[in-house]
Write a protein that holds these residues in place. Sequence first.
Motif, PDB file in Angstrom:
ATOM      1  N   GLU A 162      -7.640  45.699  19.014  1.00 54.26           N
ATOM      2  CA  GLU A 162      -8.207  44.558  19.250  1.00 54.26           C
ATOM      3  C   GLU A 162      -7.368  43.984  20.336  1.00 54.26           C
ATOM      4  O   GLU A 162      -6.340  44.746  20.267  1.00 54.26           O
ATOM      5  N   CYS A 163      -8.095  43.841  21.336  1.00 57.20           N
ATOM      6  CA  CYS A 163      -8.115  42.821  22.417  1.00 57.20           C
ATOM      7  C   CYS A 163      -7.519  41.304  22.664  1.00 57.20           C
ATOM      8  O   CYS A 163      -8.611  41.079  22.534  1.00 57.20           O
ATOM      9  N   GLU A 164      -7.009  40.612  21.787  1.00 60.51           N
ATOM     10  CA  GLU A 164      -6.900  39.577  21.750  1.00 60.51           C
ATOM     11  C   GLU A 164      -6.960  38.921  22.958  1.00 60.51           C
ATOM     12  O   GLU A 164      -7.818  37.289  22.751  1.00 60.51           O
ATOM     13  N   LEU A 218      -2.430  42.547  21.890  1.00 64.54           N
ATOM     14  CA  LEU A 218      -2.738  43.876  21.151  1.00 64.54           C
ATOM     15  C   LEU A 218      -2.315  43.711  19.334  1.00 64.54           C
ATOM     16  O   LEU A 218      -1.440  42.620  19.026  1.00 64.54           O
ATOM     17  N   LYS A 219      -3.822  44.146  18.386  1.00 69.04           N
ATOM     18  CA  LYS A 219      -3.446  43.913  17.430  1.00 69.04           C
ATOM     19  C   LYS A 219      -3.838  45.091  16.590  1.00 69.04           C
ATOM     20  O   LYS A 219      -5.006  45.282  16.964  1.00 69.04           O
ATOM     21  N   SER A 244     -12.650  45.651  21.242  1.00 63.91           N
ATOM     22  CA  SER A 244     -11.649  46.644  20.301  1.00 63.91           C
ATOM     23  C   SER A 244     -12.386  48.255  20.288  1.00 63.91           C
ATOM     24  O   SER A 244     -13.480  48.572  20.592  1.00 63.91           O
ATOM     25  N   ARG A 245     -12.103  48.517  19.933  1.00 60.50           N
ATOM     26  CA  ARG A 245     -12.080  50.289  19.788  1.00 60.50           C
ATOM     27  C   ARG A 245     -11.525  50.951  18.570  1.00 60.50           C
ATOM     28  O   ARG A 245     -10.535  50.106  18.035  1.00 60.50           O
ATOM     29  N   VAL A 271      -7.572  51.432  24.043  1.00 62.55           N
ATOM     30  CA  VAL A 271      -8.475  49.751  23.386  1.00 62.55           C
ATOM     31  C   VAL A 271      -9.599  49.463  24.881  1.00 62.55           C
ATOM     32  O   VAL A 271     -10.826  49.102  24.950  1.00 62.55           O
ATOM     33  N   HIS A 272      -8.431  49.608  26.149  1.00 62.53           N
ATOM     34  CA  HIS A 272      -9.627  49.059  26.682  1.00 62.53           C
ATOM     35  C   HIS A 272     -10.047  49.996  27.573  1.00 62.53           C
ATOM     36  O   HIS A 272     -11.008  50.034  28.790  1.00 62.53           O
ATOM     37  N   GLU A 273     -10.370  51.678  27.286  1.00 63.80           N
ATOM     38  CA  GLU A 273     -11.279  52.435  28.220  1.00 63.80           C
ATOM     39  C   GLU A 273     -10.784  52.249  29.761  1.00 63.80           C
ATOM     40  O   GLU A 273     -11.603  52.649  29.870  1.00 63.80           O
TER      41      GLU A 273
END
Length: 657
Positions: free
Chosen positions: A204-206, A188-189, A211-212, A174-176
């Motif tokens: 997604e990272c809250e 994370l979600k 998001s990815r 998600v953070h690439e």
Amino acid sequence: MPCPGDDSLPHRRGRRTVIEGVVRRAQFVAPFGPGAMQVLSDGTSVITAGLDHWFASDSGAHVDIEAFRVHEWRLEKDLGVSRLLLPPDYRRRRAGQDDTNTNLNVPVLRFPTWSFCPRCRRLFKHALHRVDKPRCPDCERATTAKRSPFLAQVPFVSMCERGHLQDFPWSEWVHEAINPTCVRPRKLKLTTSGGGTLASQRLECEECHKSRPLTGITSTLRDQQNDQDSTVLTLTLEKGAEYTCRGGAPWLGLEDSAKPCPSAVRATLRGASNVYYALVRSSIFVPSVETGSADPNLLSLLTDPQSPIKSALDTLLEIFQGSLPNAEQLRKAAKSNSKVLKSYSDEQLTDAISVAISSVDAAPPGSEDGAASRSLREEEHASLRGTIESPDLVVREAEEAYAASLTDVISRVRLVEKLRETRALWGFNRVFAESEREDHEGRAALLRRHPVPAEDSWLPACTVLGEGIFLELNPERLAAWENNGDVAARVSLVGRRFQNMAEKRRLNGRVLPPRFLLIHTLAHLLINQLTYECGYSSASLRERIYVSSHGEEAATAGLLIYTAAGDSEGTLGGLVRMGKPGRFEAIVDAAIAAARWCSSDPVCIDSAGQGPDSCNLAACHTCGLLPETSCEEFNRFLDRGLAVGTLSDPGIGFFNP
């Protein structure tokens, strides 16, 4: 089969403190051996632990390893181990009774370690040795929420071709970034838009609001820079960098390795078929000339260097200066260990003692010093061609003659009324069913966390009793058929296609003579026909091919069709009955007649390549394929055209007039 309680793999029993499941012992050889995942009845996904702790009793009871011994000299030598052992079975300890081998089980670990809440969709990570089903802590803290739901394990894991396995890199994806700098990367979600593709799954990272989607995480990709195949996960997780395998082995308690693996890592569904391929080697028990009619299990007790019965026999030989001790003397010398001899009569024991003493200075069955130094298949083929009467192998010739129409193409048929097959797990693969040519030792090393001395080495194994039909094709007709240039040209198509695939995957090459494709195709045709004639399921029958391309064996093409199931299907005599004169001719005729037309023809018969790795010609699910547990070659190297000819060239068919 409980889940261990910590990294040292002890077991804790009590109310709701152990995740348990029931698995047949043979399934721990395949398909649920060390490193394999399965879902238990309560929905928990677990991975079978390595061999290091398989025979550790959780109550400290005495463990008698010999009680689990599978005696097969030839297979032990071929695999380079001192023992083959049945997986432990659970026996409840009862007060006042002998506690030997009680409370044994096969440990498992909870994997994948990441879970998500079906209500709030947040991701949580737990330890491998978690023994209860966790609930969502966030929903539990919410004042408006009712009782929090159980967490569900994520459906994705990551693996590499060298057999490693790890959790999917959620935070990194998600953070690439291979090394995320987010302050709280674990918040994370995993959400879904309701579609049926990976594009509908979004991570997604809250904390940082990145998001990815999971688009393409299971796909392969060509690495143009290095000119080799790679994966989307390796090449696109972070731009300008490669995310390679971390060398994880969760079944050994290692989530990552100190020496990361350089292989490309790919994501997959945890229940995908390519997550685990058991490497199983099998042999059919063949009595040696020296053993005669002596019971093989009893003979092993008298010749195994680690057996206390052999120690007692050696003591008697020293006392009697090499003369033959009797059964009663051996029972007394064995003392408390004599209980393993109770099931044998004095006559059986005397015969086995005689054989054991005569071979004291000779190599044991299966050693390189005797006639048994030949390969497993060569020994089996030589025995099945004749007639044998032994406790574990009975091969007879039919009392009546077969019809001339059959003997013109099949020169020899033997009825195998009884056989014992031993199957041993020696490693496993992931991604592809076959491993690289340089990595055979690496596959075997995946079964253990700590190496053991050669004298203590063992592998899990199981035995199957059954029956079968052995046949050989007419060598003169076979040689004339192979000299047909059109036959050789057709077979070369399959050979070139396999060679290209082998070079691409770094596999060992192999010679594929026309007789091999012919006998393999015939095996599939006969098995499919036998399932209609005698009621066996196709998964209950198995093939064993005997084709050599060197020495005197080059003129032979042998085939054994036998029962592969370990239950009553393998002992009712139905398969042997179908191999008798008057029945077998009709089976062969019906199988060949059915092969002349497939419901997918002319597409199937005119195919230039289909099936796994495109290594089949005229063979599809309608006409020639079997369950993979029944086929030795993963449903490859099949062609009806070699058996019955093609529409354009019927003359290449071996069974055509």
